[in-house]
Design a protein around this motif. Structure first.
Motif, PDB file in Angstrom:
ATOM      1  N   UNK A 295       6.615   0.363  -6.381  1.00 47.18           N
ATOM      2  CA  UNK A 295       6.586   0.574  -5.088  1.00 47.18           C
ATOM      3  C   UNK A 295       7.976   0.195  -4.111  1.00 47.18           C
ATOM      4  N   UNK A 296       8.862  -0.669  -4.730  1.00 47.28           N
ATOM      5  CA  UNK A 296      10.021  -1.236  -3.933  1.00 47.28           C
ATOM      6  C   UNK A 296      11.293  -0.365  -4.581  1.00 47.28           C
ATOM      7  N   UNK A 297      11.973   0.230  -3.393  1.00 46.48           N
ATOM      8  CA  UNK A 297      13.150   0.836  -3.808  1.00 46.48           C
ATOM      9  C   UNK A 297      14.287   0.359  -3.151  1.00 46.48           C
ATOM     10  N   UNK A 298      15.242  -0.372  -4.084  1.00 46.28           N
ATOM     11  CA  UNK A 298      16.368  -1.071  -3.806  1.00 46.28           C
ATOM     12  C   UNK A 298      17.594  -0.218  -3.427  1.00 46.28           C
TER      13      UNK A 298
ATOM     14  N   UNK B 181       0.906  -1.084   0.078  1.00 46.55           N
ATOM     15  CA  UNK B 181      -0.058  -0.057  -0.018  1.00 46.55           C
ATOM     16  C   UNK B 181       0.806   1.354  -0.146  1.00 46.55           C
ATOM     17  N   UNK B 182       2.073   1.187   0.577  1.00 50.65           N
ATOM     18  CA  UNK B 182       3.190   2.237   0.769  1.00 50.65           C
ATOM     19  C   UNK B 182       4.311   1.667  -0.055  1.00 50.65           C
ATOM     20  N   UNK B 183       5.078   2.651  -0.310  1.00 45.66           N
ATOM     21  CA  UNK B 183       6.576   2.501  -0.820  1.00 45.66           C
ATOM     22  C   UNK B 183       7.208   1.736   0.368  1.00 45.66           C
ATOM     23  N   UNK B 184       8.336   0.903  -0.199  1.00 46.83           N
ATOM     24  CA  UNK B 184       9.032   0.216   1.114  1.00 46.83           C
ATOM     25  C   UNK B 184      10.505   0.389   0.432  1.00 46.83           C
ATOM     26  N   UNK B 185      11.535   0.443   1.302  1.00 44.41           N
ATOM     27  CA  UNK B 185      12.868   0.284   1.071  1.00 44.41           C
ATOM     28  C   UNK B 185      13.312  -1.306   1.324  1.00 44.41           C
TER      29      UNK B 185
ATOM     30  N   UNK C 295      12.631  -6.185  -6.528  1.00 38.65           N
ATOM     31  CA  UNK C 295      12.569  -4.860  -6.807  1.00 38.65           C
ATOM     32  C   UNK C 295      12.016  -4.535  -8.022  1.00 38.65           C
ATOM     33  N   UNK C 296      12.358  -5.093  -9.003  1.00 40.42           N
ATOM     34  CA  UNK C 296      11.800  -4.708 -10.409  1.00 40.42           C
ATOM     35  C   UNK C 296      10.612  -5.288 -10.679  1.00 40.42           C
TER      36      UNK C 296
END
Length: 77
Positions: free
Chosen positions: A63-66, A21-25, A58-59
Motif C-alpha cells: 500500500x506504500x508507494x515510494x 486502509x488506502x494506498x499512500x505516497x 515502503x517494502x
C-alpha cells in the motif's frame, strides 16, 4: 544490513497492515551530492540514510508507494 532489524521490520509490517486502509505516497527529497569538507547533512549522507529507511518501510507494505526526488539530479525542487 538495513536500517531496521528483523523485529522492527516485523513491527512496521504488522502496523502498516493493520492501519493502512488506502494506498499512500511516501515522498522523499534527497541530495546525493558529496562534499567531504561539509558536514553530513550537506554531503548527502543523511539523504542516503533517509532514503534507505524509507525504502525499507515502503517494502513492508504494497500500500506504500515510494517516490524519491534527488535535488542534485532533478534540479531545484
Amino acid at each position: 544490513m538495513g536500517q531496521l532489524d528483523a523485529e522492527e521490520r516485523e513491527i512496521v509490517t504488522k502496523y502498516l497492515a493493520q492501519t493502512l486502509r488506502d494506498p499512500v505516497r511516501l515522498i522523499v527529497f534527497t541530495d546525493s551530492r558529496d562534499d567531504e569538507v561539509v558536514t553530513a547533512y550537506r554531503t548527502g549522507e543523511s539523504s542516503r540514510h533517509t532514503q534507505a529507511l524509507m525504502e525499507e518501510i515502503a517494502s513492508c507494505s504494497d500500500a506504500v508507494r515510494l517516490e524519491v526526488y534527488d535535488k542534485s539530479t532533478d534540479g531545484e525542487l
